[in-house]
Design a protein around this motif. Structure first.
Motif, PDB file in Angstrom:
ATOM      1  N   GLU A  41     -48.316  28.178  22.287  1.00  0.00           N
ATOM      2  CA  GLU A  41     -47.085  27.383  22.218  1.00  0.00           C
ATOM      3  C   GLU A  41     -46.047  27.903  23.220  1.00  0.00           C
ATOM      4  O   GLU A  41     -45.289  27.125  23.814  1.00  0.00           O
ATOM      5  N   ALA A  42     -46.035  29.206  23.405  1.00  0.00           N
ATOM      6  CA  ALA A  42     -45.116  29.790  24.379  1.00  0.00           C
ATOM      7  C   ALA A  42     -45.447  29.312  25.787  1.00  0.00           C
ATOM      8  O   ALA A  42     -44.555  28.964  26.572  1.00  0.00           O
ATOM      9  N   LYS A  43     -46.735  29.263  26.117  1.00  0.00           N
ATOM     10  CA  LYS A  43     -47.149  28.768  27.431  1.00  0.00           C
ATOM     11  C   LYS A  43     -46.778  27.291  27.596  1.00  0.00           C
ATOM     12  O   LYS A  43     -46.337  26.864  28.669  1.00  0.00           O
ATOM     13  N   ALA A  44     -46.935  26.510  26.522  1.00  0.00           N
ATOM     14  CA  ALA A  44     -46.573  25.092  26.579  1.00  0.00           C
ATOM     15  C   ALA A  44     -45.068  24.931  26.821  1.00  0.00           C
ATOM     16  O   ALA A  44     -44.640  24.025  27.551  1.00  0.00           O
ATOM     17  N   ALA A  74     -44.068  36.617  30.455  1.00  0.00           N
ATOM     18  CA  ALA A  74     -43.163  36.809  31.592  1.00  0.00           C
ATOM     19  C   ALA A  74     -43.908  36.567  32.903  1.00  0.00           C
ATOM     20  O   ALA A  74     -43.395  35.881  33.806  1.00  0.00           O
ATOM     21  N   GLY A  75     -45.123  37.117  33.009  1.00  0.00           N
ATOM     22  CA  GLY A  75     -45.927  36.908  34.207  1.00  0.00           C
ATOM     23  C   GLY A  75     -46.292  35.445  34.397  1.00  0.00           C
ATOM     24  O   GLY A  75     -46.295  34.928  35.524  1.00  0.00           O
ATOM     25  N   TYR A  76     -46.607  34.772  33.292  1.00  0.00           N
ATOM     26  CA  TYR A  76     -46.948  33.344  33.347  1.00  0.00           C
ATOM     27  C   TYR A  76     -45.743  32.531  33.840  1.00  0.00           C
ATOM     28  O   TYR A  76     -45.883  31.641  34.680  1.00  0.00           O
ATOM     29  N   LEU A  82     -40.464  30.123  37.468  1.00  0.00           N
ATOM     30  CA  LEU A  82     -39.263  30.486  36.725  1.00  0.00           C
ATOM     31  C   LEU A  82     -38.879  31.924  37.078  1.00  0.00           C
ATOM     32  O   LEU A  82     -39.685  32.681  37.640  1.00  0.00           O
ATOM     33  N   ARG A  83     -37.665  32.304  36.734  1.00  0.00           N
ATOM     34  CA  ARG A  83     -37.195  33.656  37.021  1.00  0.00           C
ATOM     35  C   ARG A  83     -36.965  34.390  35.701  1.00  0.00           C
ATOM     36  O   ARG A  83     -35.883  34.288  35.096  1.00  0.00           O
TER      37      ARG A  83
END
Length: 478
Positions: A41-44, A74-76, A82-83
């Motif tokens: 869900e975080a990746k989505a 964070a890496g994704y 994104l920053r």
């Protein structure tokens, strides 16, 4: 209406935390939190944000380092354009963790320090040793090449220490110092008595403005939209490009269970990413649409000449009144339109009228007088004086209009104004373009002044409209 994209998105990755801060908006603690977003869900969420914007992504909590996949997400996010930055208490950052933060593409961490000594900071943060552990974490992050931002929550307890906190940030090698003005949300509601008064906010932000002009650090007050008014008042519009409240216009907050809010302190649900993608919530939520229209603001915020650059703290308005469009409850500024209304409708006939008006508006006599004189210099007030009914005191009043070549309008207006019988003049955008009022002993005296002015000004014709009855009309200017 076109909708701008977010410049910053704060995401509460977890509500777990190893500290117990007295002002925490999240009521975070050292416990499990049901319903937190999964890694999928975080990746989505990241995908949704990256599909239409490339904002700074603030990974916060709780303590985000307690989120088991924080470095992976964070890496994704970094790979998606994104920053990512990290909002942490820094107590868990040893050398190995600092290396992981840097490798994940996190270029900056923000660390909260509220007092310049361990005793008071630890008491505020609820855990002994928090101050020294945070300093060690900051040192480890700096050593790993990560920028550090120091955040200080400003209350009555430390408002006189803002300068010391700035100096501490500089000594610790920070790149930025961000004072946060307390918002009564979460556990912060229990600290309402420690919140600043409107005048204390004003004085503190004025001090920060002067500090920022001399500091080598990046200084940005947060939860303090009034700062944008204050820097314009102190430095002028030419050097100011910022905006106060970004909620819904440049900023959004995503909670640990996926609820989207205008900001973390703004306890109003705009939607949930488990039900609707983030871009749709950002674009379509009514609360965001409301916040994008400063003309919807109420009370003195709606009347304020700075409403488009300040906007007032909508979270404080919601907490104080239940209406997020209500006026900011902790702003000492009196808008020009509020002052003008008092001057027009309620000017007191007393020895010290500006003291009386200032008392009604909550400003001192000197400030009230200076503001009034400023309005006069800016042409918003022509004159302040008694308005008399000439007929009741035996005088005659006549409205006169001249036809004047446009290139001579200023010259003729000055000649007209030089006569003591002329109370005021103004221009009209039509054939009869200069209008003025004459008050004299009788109609004959009025007629003599009109004929004299026609000769002196080279005007061949005039409209004369003698006053038969006097009416008091209320004019409201937007």
């Amino acid at each position: 209406m076109s909708v701008s994209v977010p410049r910053l998105v704060a995401w509460e990755t977890t509500r777990r935390c190893n500290l117990r801060c007295g002002h925490c908006r999240a009521n975070a603690g050292n416990c499990g939190c049901d319903g937190e977003l999964s890694f999928a869900e975080a990746k989505a969420l990241v995908d949704g944000i990256a599909s239409f914007a490339k904002p700074i992504l603030i990974l916060t909590g709780g303590e985000p380092l307690l989120c088991e996949w924080i470095f992976d997400i964070a890496g994704y996010a970094k790979a998606k354009g994104l920053r990512p930055v990290l909002g942490t208490n820094a107590t868990l950052i040893d050398a190995a963790t600092a290396k992981k933060i840097a490798e994940a593409g996190i270029g900056r961490i923000s660390v909260s320090l509220d007092f310049p000594d361990a005793k008071r900071h630890d008491a505020f943060r609820g855990v002994d040793g928090a101050f020294e552990a945070a300093k060690r974490g900051i040192a480890n992050a700096t050593e790993a090449g990560i920028e550090v931002q120091i955040n200080t929550t400003v209350t009555k307890k430390n408002r006189d220490l803002v300068g010391e906190m700035h100096d501490l940030a500089a000594r610790l090698g920070a790149k930025a110092f961000h004072p946060f003005l307390l918002v009564p949300a979460g556990r912060g509601k229990s600290l309402e008595d420690a919140g600043l008064s409107a005048q204390e906010y004003e004085n503190t932000l004025g001090f920060i403005c002067r500090l920022a002009s001399e500091s080598k650090l990046e200084i940005k007050p947060t939860d303090a939209p009034q700062y944008q008014r204050i820097i314009r008042q102190q430095c002028g519009d030419a050097v100011c490009t910022g905006k106060g409240c970004l909620a819904g216009t440049g900023f959004a907050f995503v909670g640990h269970t996926g609820d989207v809010q205008p900001c973390g302190y703004f306890e109003f649900r705009a939607g949930n990413i488990r039900e609707k993608p983030f871009p749709e919530i950002w674009r379509d939520a009514k609360v965001f649409a409301d916040l994008r229209n400063p003309d919807l603001l109420k009370g003195k915020c709606g009347l304020c000449e700075y409403r488009s650059v300040c906007g007032g703290c909508r979270a404080r308005a919601l907490a104080a009144s239940g209406d997020y469009l209500a006026e900011e409850p902790f702003c000492a500024h009196v808008p020009d339109r509020v002052l003008l209304k008092e001057l027009q409708e309620n000017f007191p006939v007393v020895d010290r009228p500006y003291a009386e008006i200032g008392k009604r508006l909550g400003i001192d006599e000197r400030q009230c007088h200076e503001r009034t004189m400023s309005l006069t210099r800016r042409g918003m007030i022509r004159r302040i004086g008694a308005s008399l009914n000439p007929g009741k005191i035996g005088y005659s009043s006549t409205l006169v209009a001249f036809k004047v070549p446009p290139e001579r309008l200023d010259e003729v207006a000055q000649k007209v104004s030089a006569y003591e019988e002329v109370t005021h003049n103004y221009s009209r955008d039509n054939e009869w373009n200069l209008w003025f009022t004459i008050v004299a002993e009788n109609r004959g005296a009025v007629k003599r002044v009109v004929e004299t002015l026609k000769r002196e000004c080279g005007v061949s014709d005039a409209l004369e409209l003698p006053a038969e009855k006097t009416y008091k009309l209320k004019a409201v200017f937007s």
